[in-house]
Design a protein around this motif. Structure first.
Motif, PDB file in Angstrom:
ATOM      1  N   ALA A  41      28.421   2.153  -4.209  1.00  0.00           N
ATOM      2  CA  ALA A  41      28.311   1.941  -5.663  1.00  0.00           C
ATOM      3  C   ALA A  41      28.257   3.285  -6.386  1.00  0.00           C
ATOM      4  N   PRO A  42      28.747   3.310  -7.636  1.00  0.00           N
ATOM      5  CA  PRO A  42      28.675   4.554  -8.400  1.00  0.00           C
ATOM      6  C   PRO A  42      27.228   4.928  -8.670  1.00  0.00           C
ATOM      7  N   MET A  43      26.870   6.185  -8.386  1.00  0.00           N
ATOM      8  CA  MET A  43      25.489   6.619  -8.618  1.00  0.00           C
ATOM      9  C   MET A  43      25.400   8.049  -9.121  1.00  0.00           C
ATOM     10  N   THR A  44      24.868   8.169 -10.320  1.00  0.00           N
ATOM     11  CA  THR A  44      24.576   9.459 -10.922  1.00  0.00           C
ATOM     12  C   THR A  44      23.515  10.156 -10.091  1.00  0.00           C
ATOM     13  N   GLY A  99      29.210   8.162 -12.310  1.00  0.00           N
ATOM     14  CA  GLY A  99      29.841   8.180 -13.626  1.00  0.00           C
ATOM     15  C   GLY A  99      30.217   9.608 -13.996  1.00  0.00           C
ATOM     16  N   GLN A 123      34.497   6.962 -11.276  1.00  0.00           N
ATOM     17  CA  GLN A 123      34.036   6.118 -12.380  1.00  0.00           C
ATOM     18  C   GLN A 123      34.135   6.904 -13.687  1.00  0.00           C
ATOM     19  N   HIS A 180      33.818   2.412 -16.504  1.00  0.00           N
ATOM     20  CA  HIS A 180      32.397   2.025 -16.561  1.00  0.00           C
ATOM     21  C   HIS A 180      32.187   1.134 -17.787  1.00  0.00           C
ATOM     22  N   ASN A 204      26.113  -1.610 -17.961  1.00  0.00           N
ATOM     23  CA  ASN A 204      24.839  -0.905 -18.150  1.00  0.00           C
ATOM     24  C   ASN A 204      24.593  -0.335 -19.540  1.00  0.00           C
ATOM     25  N   ARG A 262      33.979  -2.088 -14.104  1.00  0.00           N
ATOM     26  CA  ARG A 262      32.642  -2.574 -13.751  1.00  0.00           C
ATOM     27  C   ARG A 262      31.979  -3.193 -14.972  1.00  0.00           C
ATOM     28  N   HIS A 289      15.157  -8.181  -7.670  1.00  0.00           N
ATOM     29  CA  HIS A 289      15.611  -6.813  -7.872  1.00  0.00           C
ATOM     30  C   HIS A 289      15.259  -6.388  -9.308  1.00  0.00           C
ATOM     31  N   ASN A 300      27.430  -6.538  -6.740  1.00  0.00           N
ATOM     32  CA  ASN A 300      26.435  -5.495  -6.478  1.00  0.00           C
ATOM     33  C   ASN A 300      25.097  -5.899  -7.088  1.00  0.00           C
ATOM     34  N   GLY A 321      21.073  -5.126  -5.298  1.00  0.00           N
ATOM     35  CA  GLY A 321      19.990  -5.479  -4.395  1.00  0.00           C
ATOM     36  C   GLY A 321      20.413  -6.106  -3.084  1.00  0.00           C
ATOM     37  N   GLY A 376      24.139   0.505  -3.521  1.00  0.00           N
ATOM     38  CA  GLY A 376      23.736   1.713  -4.215  1.00  0.00           C
ATOM     39  C   GLY A 376      22.680   2.467  -3.425  1.00  0.00           C
ATOM     40  N   VAL A 377      21.415   2.136  -3.663  1.00  0.00           N
ATOM     41  CA  VAL A 377      20.306   2.858  -3.038  1.00  0.00           C
ATOM     42  C   VAL A 377      20.450   2.968  -1.510  1.00  0.00           C
ATOM     43  N   TYR A 390      17.507  11.631  -8.897  1.00  0.00           N
ATOM     44  CA  TYR A 390      18.187  12.325 -10.013  1.00  0.00           C
ATOM     45  C   TYR A 390      17.779  13.790 -10.046  1.00  0.00           C
ATOM     46  N   TYR A 441      13.018  -0.098  -5.525  1.00  0.00           N
ATOM     47  CA  TYR A 441      12.840   1.147  -6.263  1.00  0.00           C
ATOM     48  C   TYR A 441      12.503   0.838  -7.703  1.00  0.00           C
TER      49      TYR A 441
HETATM   50  C1  LIG Z   1      20.213   6.960  -8.744  1.00  0.00           C
HETATM   51  C2  LIG Z   1      21.093   5.910  -9.356  1.00  0.00           C
HETATM   52  C3  LIG Z   1      22.143   6.283 -10.181  1.00  0.00           C
HETATM   53  C4  LIG Z   1      23.013   5.322 -10.715  1.00  0.00           C
HETATM   54  N1  LIG Z   1      24.095   5.727 -11.453  1.00  0.00           N
HETATM   55  C5  LIG Z   1      25.036   4.825 -11.838  1.00  0.00           C
HETATM   56  C6  LIG Z   1      26.254   5.248 -12.430  1.00  0.00           C
HETATM   57  O1  LIG Z   1      26.534   6.446 -12.615  1.00  0.00           O
HETATM   58  N2  LIG Z   1      27.139   4.271 -12.790  1.00  0.00           N
HETATM   59  C7  LIG Z   1      26.897   2.938 -12.601  1.00  0.00           C
HETATM   60  O2  LIG Z   1      27.736   2.097 -12.943  1.00  0.00           O
HETATM   61  N3  LIG Z   1      25.752   2.523 -12.011  1.00  0.00           N
HETATM   62  C8  LIG Z   1      24.836   3.427 -11.601  1.00  0.00           C
HETATM   63  N4  LIG Z   1      23.717   3.007 -10.931  1.00  0.00           N
HETATM   64  C9  LIG Z   1      23.560   1.593 -10.575  1.00  0.00           C
HETATM   65  C10 LIG Z   1      24.055   1.357  -9.148  1.00  0.00           C
HETATM   66  O3  LIG Z   1      25.473   1.536  -9.071  1.00  0.00           O
HETATM   67  C11 LIG Z   1      23.737  -0.086  -8.685  1.00  0.00           C
HETATM   68  O4  LIG Z   1      24.278  -0.985  -9.623  1.00  0.00           O
HETATM   69  C12 LIG Z   1      22.240  -0.328  -8.540  1.00  0.00           C
HETATM   70  O5  LIG Z   1      21.631   0.724  -7.799  1.00  0.00           O
HETATM   71  C13 LIG Z   1      21.963  -1.669  -7.847  1.00  0.00           C
HETATM   72  O6  LIG Z   1      22.556  -1.717  -6.568  1.00  0.00           O
HETATM   73  P1  LIG Z   1      21.671  -1.492  -5.227  1.00  0.00           P
HETATM   74  O7  LIG Z   1      20.562  -2.483  -5.276  1.00  0.00           O
HETATM   75  O8  LIG Z   1      22.606  -1.679  -4.090  1.00  0.00           O
HETATM   76  O9  LIG Z   1      21.108  -0.090  -5.310  1.00  0.00           O
HETATM   77  C14 LIG Z   1      22.815   3.949 -10.430  1.00  0.00           C
HETATM   78  C15 LIG Z   1      21.720   3.573  -9.626  1.00  0.00           C
HETATM   79  C16 LIG Z   1      20.884   4.531  -9.082  1.00  0.00           C
HETATM   80  C17 LIG Z   1      19.750   4.111  -8.178  1.00  0.00           C
END
Ligand SMILES: Cc1cc2nc3c(=O)[nH]c(=O)nc-3n(C[C@H](O)[C@H](O)[C@H](O)COP(=O)(O)O)c2cc1C
Length: 379
Positions: free
Chosen positions: A25-28, A60, A102, A178, A181, A230, A273, A299, A301, A322-323, A350, A379
């Motif tokens: 999953a996309p994660m900042t 992102g 993303q 994107h 959110n 997304r 979640h 996506n 949890g 993601g996590v 972060y 988390y």
């Molecule tokens: C550290 C962190 C950064 C995230 N950054 C983004 C992001 O840049 N773009 C996005 O669409 N979602 C972002 N998310 C949301 C995750 O993509 C995902 O939707 C969310 O963590 C739930 O999925 P999981 O339970 O598998 O972690 C972020 C989540 C986390 C924990």
């Protein structure tokens, strides 16, 4: 050997054959150098470590300076950023992986700090609820944004088109818009943040127009089979809300379905979640799954067990994690072997240095029996 074969069957996304159904999953991670917001050698290593995912979706990445809302987040609008990302895509491809970027514009979720002292922009001048901006002074109040003019909306669509061109130059296999959110695309879609009276506001057809124009611009550059989007139809990030989410997101999905996209990626968290729909809120994801006939990613949890069940029940074609991917670079191999998972460290999600970024051990580096068993990540 694995008891969960569905997760490990190949799947076709456009021209790409994914070897398994796991999507990163996309994660900042807020580790881009802040002079120019360029991905660096640690970014390369971070994504290469995760190259066994069926598909990686990057954090992102802003399409313009106007789209920035957080420090240390990478962009895809300067030549230096394109060059930085090219190193990432080359290395991921050399490691056998596939990677989409993303494309992100935060809209109202920004601060004058990022905007040369000017106000952030949005569909309408409505102050975001429950959201803060992450600047060099820490988390700060977000002011009421100013509404984009009609001409400016079209200029933002052009910025998305340019970002898709940059992504192509940077060697990405495709882009994910994107639209989730509570950021700009979502702000246009949902009526709690969009009170415009031009062709981008009012009816659901008008509120969907910006998202569809952005997607269309990316398609014109890359082809539909390299463009995904997304959505978070039941998300509450930044206090985003709509008076009829089922109708709104069903309409958006009906229109997206006509375009032959690489995929639709829906965040709809499982109960329990933190991102799960609030009590009493109907899930929307199952309706969107019925409408959208292309590849469908879910996506929110998921664990190995719940992901496997969702695939077997045909609720999705792919599951994004993601996590679990923060802490387990070799998540595919761990799930395949039924191995224990590393524990994610929230303090390093972060920002910061390489610790908590590229130093989570793989099974090879630290065998499973010494790792902490963790089925459900919270988390
Ligand atoms: C550290 C962190 C950064 C995230 N950054 C983004 C992001 O840049 N773009 C996005 O669409 N979602 C972002 N998310 C949301 C995750 O993509 C995902 O939707 C969310 O963590 C739930 O999925 P999981 O339970 O598998 O972690 C972020 C989540 C986390 C924990």
């Amino acid at each position: 050997m694995s008891q969960h074969p569905a997760l490990f069957t190949p799947f076709q996304v456009g021209t790409l054959t994914l070897p398994n159904r796991l999507v990163m999953a996309p994660m900042t991670r807020s580790r881009a150098n802040n002079e120019g917001n360029v991905p660096d050698d640690s970014t390369v290593k971070y994504y290469v470590q995760r190259a066994s995912a069926g598909l990686i979706i990057t954090e992102g990445s802003q399409i313009s300076q106007q789209g920035v809302g957080y420090i240390y987040t990478p962009g895809i609008h300067s030549d230096a950023q394109v060059a930085g990302w090219k190193k990432v895509t080359d290395a991921v491809h050399a490691a056998g992986g596939r990677i989409f970027i993303q494309l992100w514009h935060v809209g109202a979720i920004s601060h004058p700090f990022f905007q040369n002292g000017e106000l952030p922009v949005a569909p309408s001048a409505i102050q975001p609820r429950d959201a803060k901006a992450f600047t060099d002074k820490g988390m700060e109040e977000i002011p009421t944004p100013r509404a984009l003019t009609n001409q400016e909306v079209k200029a933002v669509v052009a910025d998305f088109r340019q970002a898709a061109e940059n992504a192509q130059r940077a060697g990405f296999d495709g882009v994910e818009i994107h639209g989730a959110n509570g950021y700009l695309v979502d702000q246009f879609i949902q009526d709690g943040t969009n009170q415009r009276t031009d062709e981008y506001g009012g009816s659901v057809e008008n509120r969907a127009r910006f998202a569809l124009e952005v997607v269309q611009a990316a398609i014109e550059v890359l082809g539909a089979d390299r463009v995904g989007i997304r959505l978070a139809p039941t998300g509450n990030v930044g206090g985003i809300h709509d008076s009829n989410r089922l109708a709104t997101f069903s309409y958006v999905t009906e229109q997206l379905n006509k375009l032959g996209l690489a995929y639709l990626h829906v965040i709809e968290a499982l109960p329990g979640h933190p991102m799960a729909a609030k009590a009493g809120q109907e899930p929307v994801g199952p309706a969107l799954r019925k409408i959208f006939t292309g590849p469908f990613i879910l996506n929110g949890g998921y664990t190995q067990e719940t992901a496997e069940r969702a695939l077997i029940n045909n609720e999705a074609d792919l599951i994004a994690f993601g996590v679990p991917y923060i802490a387990n670079p070799d998540l595919v191999e761990r799930y395949q072997q039924g191995a224990a998972l590393n524990t994610p460290d929230q303090a390093t999600f972060y920002g910061g240095d390489d610790h908590g970024y590229i130093d989570y051990p793989s099974l090879q580096e630290r065998p499973a029996e010494t790792a902490v068993k963790q089925d459900i990540v919270e988390y």
